[in-house]
Scaffold this motif. Sequence first.
Motif, PDB file in Angstrom:
ATOM      1  N   GLN A   1      15.320  -0.181  -4.974  1.00 50.42           N
ATOM      2  CA  GLN A   1      15.041   0.183  -3.586  1.00 50.42           C
ATOM      3  C   GLN A   1      13.911   1.206  -3.519  1.00 50.42           C
ATOM      4  N   ALA A   2      13.619   1.853  -4.651  1.00 50.20           N
ATOM      5  CA  ALA A   2      12.550   2.848  -4.714  1.00 50.20           C
ATOM      6  C   ALA A   2      11.643   2.550  -5.901  1.00 50.20           C
ATOM      7  N   ASP A   3      10.361   2.886  -5.741  1.00 49.30           N
ATOM      8  CA  ASP A   3       9.388   2.726  -6.821  1.00 49.30           C
ATOM      9  C   ASP A   3       9.288   3.996  -7.663  1.00 49.30           C
ATOM     10  N   LEU A   4       9.498   5.129  -7.007  1.00 50.19           N
ATOM     11  CA  LEU A   4       9.464   6.438  -7.638  1.00 50.19           C
ATOM     12  C   LEU A   4      10.691   7.196  -7.155  1.00 50.19           C
ATOM     13  N   ALA A   5      11.007   8.297  -7.804  1.00 47.61           N
ATOM     14  CA  ALA A   5      12.127   9.111  -7.333  1.00 47.61           C
ATOM     15  C   ALA A   5      11.866  10.568  -7.655  1.00 47.61           C
TER      16      ALA A   5
ATOM     17  N   ASP B   1       5.326  -1.944 -14.845  1.00 49.35           N
ATOM     18  CA  ASP B   1       3.924  -1.915 -15.275  1.00 49.35           C
ATOM     19  C   ASP B   1       2.972  -2.380 -14.184  1.00 49.35           C
ATOM     20  N   ARG B   2       3.394  -2.280 -12.914  1.00 49.57           N
ATOM     21  CA  ARG B   2       2.488  -2.625 -11.821  1.00 49.57           C
ATOM     22  C   ARG B   2       1.287  -1.673 -11.810  1.00 49.57           C
ATOM     23  N   PRO B   3       0.114  -2.160 -11.490  1.00 48.90           N
ATOM     24  CA  PRO B   3      -1.074  -1.294 -11.492  1.00 48.90           C
ATOM     25  C   PRO B   3      -0.928  -0.057 -10.600  1.00 48.90           C
ATOM     26  N   THR B   4      -0.250  -0.222  -9.448  1.00 50.97           N
ATOM     27  CA  THR B   4      -0.101   0.929  -8.550  1.00 50.97           C
ATOM     28  C   THR B   4       0.738   2.028  -9.195  1.00 50.97           C
TER      29      THR B   4
ATOM     30  N   LEU C   1       1.232   2.494 -12.528  1.00 47.72           N
ATOM     31  CA  LEU C   1       0.484   3.058 -13.654  1.00 47.72           C
ATOM     32  C   LEU C   1      -0.610   3.993 -13.167  1.00 47.72           C
ATOM     33  N   ASP C   2      -1.275   3.620 -12.072  1.00 46.28           N
ATOM     34  CA  ASP C   2      -2.315   4.483 -11.522  1.00 46.28           C
ATOM     35  C   ASP C   2      -1.719   5.777 -10.992  1.00 46.28           C
ATOM     36  N   PHE C   3      -0.579   5.668 -10.294  1.00 44.20           N
ATOM     37  CA  PHE C   3       0.092   6.875  -9.799  1.00 44.20           C
ATOM     38  C   PHE C   3       0.431   7.799 -10.964  1.00 44.20           C
ATOM     39  N   ALA C   4       1.050   7.253 -11.989  1.00 41.33           N
ATOM     40  CA  ALA C   4       1.462   8.069 -13.137  1.00 41.33           C
ATOM     41  C   ALA C   4       0.258   8.737 -13.800  1.00 41.33           C
ATOM     42  N   ASN C   5      -0.808   7.983 -14.005  1.00 43.29           N
ATOM     43  CA  ASN C   5      -1.988   8.539 -14.668  1.00 43.29           C
ATOM     44  C   ASN C   5      -2.615   9.665 -13.859  1.00 43.29           C
ATOM     45  N   ARG C   6      -2.681   9.496 -12.546  1.00 43.74           N
ATOM     46  CA  ARG C   6      -3.318  10.517 -11.712  1.00 43.74           C
ATOM     47  C   ARG C   6      -2.477  11.782 -11.641  1.00 43.74           C
ATOM     48  N   VAL C   7      -1.158  11.625 -11.522  1.00 37.04           N
ATOM     49  CA  VAL C   7      -0.297  12.803 -11.426  1.00 37.04           C
ATOM     50  C   VAL C   7      -0.180  13.505 -12.771  1.00 37.04           C
ATOM     51  N   LEU C   8      -0.171  12.716 -13.848  1.00 38.89           N
ATOM     52  CA  LEU C   8      -0.063  13.307 -15.176  1.00 38.89           C
ATOM     53  C   LEU C   8      -1.353  14.001 -15.609  1.00 38.89           C
ATOM     54  N   ALA C   9      -2.473  13.556 -15.088  1.00 42.40           N
ATOM     55  CA  ALA C   9      -3.754  14.107 -15.530  1.00 42.40           C
ATOM     56  C   ALA C   9      -3.881  15.575 -15.114  1.00 42.40           C
ATOM     57  N   GLY C  10      -3.787  16.454 -16.059  1.00 41.31           N
ATOM     58  CA  GLY C  10      -3.957  17.872 -15.773  1.00 41.31           C
ATOM     59  C   GLY C  10      -2.777  18.516 -15.090  1.00 41.31           C
ATOM     60  N   GLY C  11      -1.639  17.825 -15.018  1.00 43.43           N
ATOM     61  CA  GLY C  11      -0.474  18.422 -14.358  1.00 43.43           C
ATOM     62  C   GLY C  11      -0.520  18.203 -12.861  1.00 43.43           C
ATOM     63  N   PHE C  12       0.495  18.656 -12.179  1.00 38.40           N
ATOM     64  CA  PHE C  12       0.630  18.464 -10.732  1.00 38.40           C
ATOM     65  C   PHE C  12       0.160  19.706 -10.005  1.00 38.40           C
ATOM     66  N   ALA C  13      -0.649  19.493  -8.947  1.00 39.39           N
ATOM     67  CA  ALA C  13      -1.146  20.596  -8.113  1.00 39.39           C
ATOM     68  C   ALA C  13      -1.841  21.667  -8.948  1.00 39.39           C
ATOM     69  N   GLY C  14      -2.487  21.209 -10.052  1.00 35.84           N
ATOM     70  CA  GLY C  14      -3.245  22.148 -10.864  1.00 35.84           C
ATOM     71  C   GLY C  14      -2.417  22.972 -11.821  1.00 35.84           C
ATOM     72  N   VAL C  15      -1.099  22.738 -11.856  1.00 35.46           N
ATOM     73  CA  VAL C  15      -0.230  23.503 -12.743  1.00 35.46           C
ATOM     74  C   VAL C  15       0.263  22.579 -13.836  1.00 35.46           C
TER      75      VAL C  15
ATOM     76  N   GLU D   1       0.816  -1.208   0.000  1.00 30.76           N
ATOM     77  CA  GLU D   1       0.000   0.000   0.000  1.00 30.76           C
ATOM     78  C   GLU D   1       0.850   1.258   0.000  1.00 30.76           C
ATOM     79  N   VAL D   2       2.149   1.088   0.120  1.00 31.02           N
ATOM     80  CA  VAL D   2       3.040   2.238   0.204  1.00 31.02           C
ATOM     81  C   VAL D   2       4.037   2.193  -0.946  1.00 31.02           C
ATOM     82  N   LEU D   3       4.160   3.286  -1.665  1.00 29.67           N
ATOM     83  CA  LEU D   3       5.157   3.398  -2.716  1.00 29.67           C
ATOM     84  C   LEU D   3       6.373   4.121  -2.149  1.00 29.67           C
ATOM     85  N   ARG D   4       7.550   3.562  -2.394  1.00 33.26           N
ATOM     86  CA  ARG D   4       8.779   4.158  -1.880  1.00 33.26           C
ATOM     87  C   ARG D   4       9.272   5.228  -2.851  1.00 33.26           C
ATOM     88  N   VAL D   5       9.553   6.411  -2.326  1.00 28.69           N
ATOM     89  CA  VAL D   5      10.014   7.535  -3.140  1.00 28.69           C
ATOM     90  C   VAL D   5      11.465   7.821  -2.787  1.00 28.69           C
TER      91      VAL D   5
END
Length: 295
Positions: free
Chosen positions: A133-137, A270-273, A275-289, A89-93
């Motif tokens: 060691q990390a899923d995202l960076a 290509d793990r669902p978590t 891909l879902d993270f990428a799609n949500r953050v990419l959708a419309g940019g980050f923090a509305g910008v 449930e936790v992605l490592r950054v």
Amino acid sequence: MDPHLRDLRYFVAVAEELHFTNAAQRLHIAQPTLSRQIRQLERQLDVVLFDRNQRSVALTVAGKELLEGARKILELWEVTNVALQEAGEVLRVGIQSSIGRGLIADLESASGHRLALHSASWTDPSSGLAGRQADLALMWLPVPDAGRYRWQVLRTEARWALLPENHRLADRESIDFADLSDEPFIAMPTEAGAARDFWLGNDARSGRQARIGGEAATAEERLEAVSLGLGVCLLAESNVPMYRWPGLTARPITALPPCELAVAWRADDDRPTILDFANRVLAGGFAGVPAESHV
């Protein structure tokens, strides 16, 4: 302030080695940096942890008490951290020093995923992605291997210079990079690759090589090198507060392209978590910008 886990790890290493140089090698940090961190820990706790002389290092009574407790705390954290990873449930950054720490809560909100930090060394330009060691960076562009990663730019910042207060350019409100380019610079380790070149300002030197006054593998080592007058260094504007130190100052640099902070992930993940993270953050940019992406 309460000690950080890093402080306890440093203390345990010295307590087990009973030798500051050996402990520093074990931790992959400079011995003066380790000594300074232990002195700071002693001031925080208001106790003496080690009896030191020119020939030996020994634990005090207080040091023996802390060693027992510190080992339990670190062991409990490792068990907890493993359990979190296994829960899925936790992605490592991955992050280097304090880069982008303030963004974690915003990324959690934008993506709907819980995130945990993985501290990476400057010798690992992928911030833990390459070794999984990390899923995202969170990393400053350029990414170390464009073919292996996907990323989205989160923000753009000016680059600043960190220099001694008595430096000939320190009284200026801002500094033209041309006036600074012949100064000796504190470089990242060679393993940092493209990041080393970028933070030496090589993208604005027209092919000229930077003068290297010293190398630093951590933020603490960089602070120490600049304070000793070995050279100056470049910083992202948002990281300037963490480099506040007696005798040092920071100034904005003109005629130098800005730096870009991005969130990156492995292109073959290509793990669902993910891909879902990428799609949500990419959708419309980050923090509305709207932000530049490379996917």
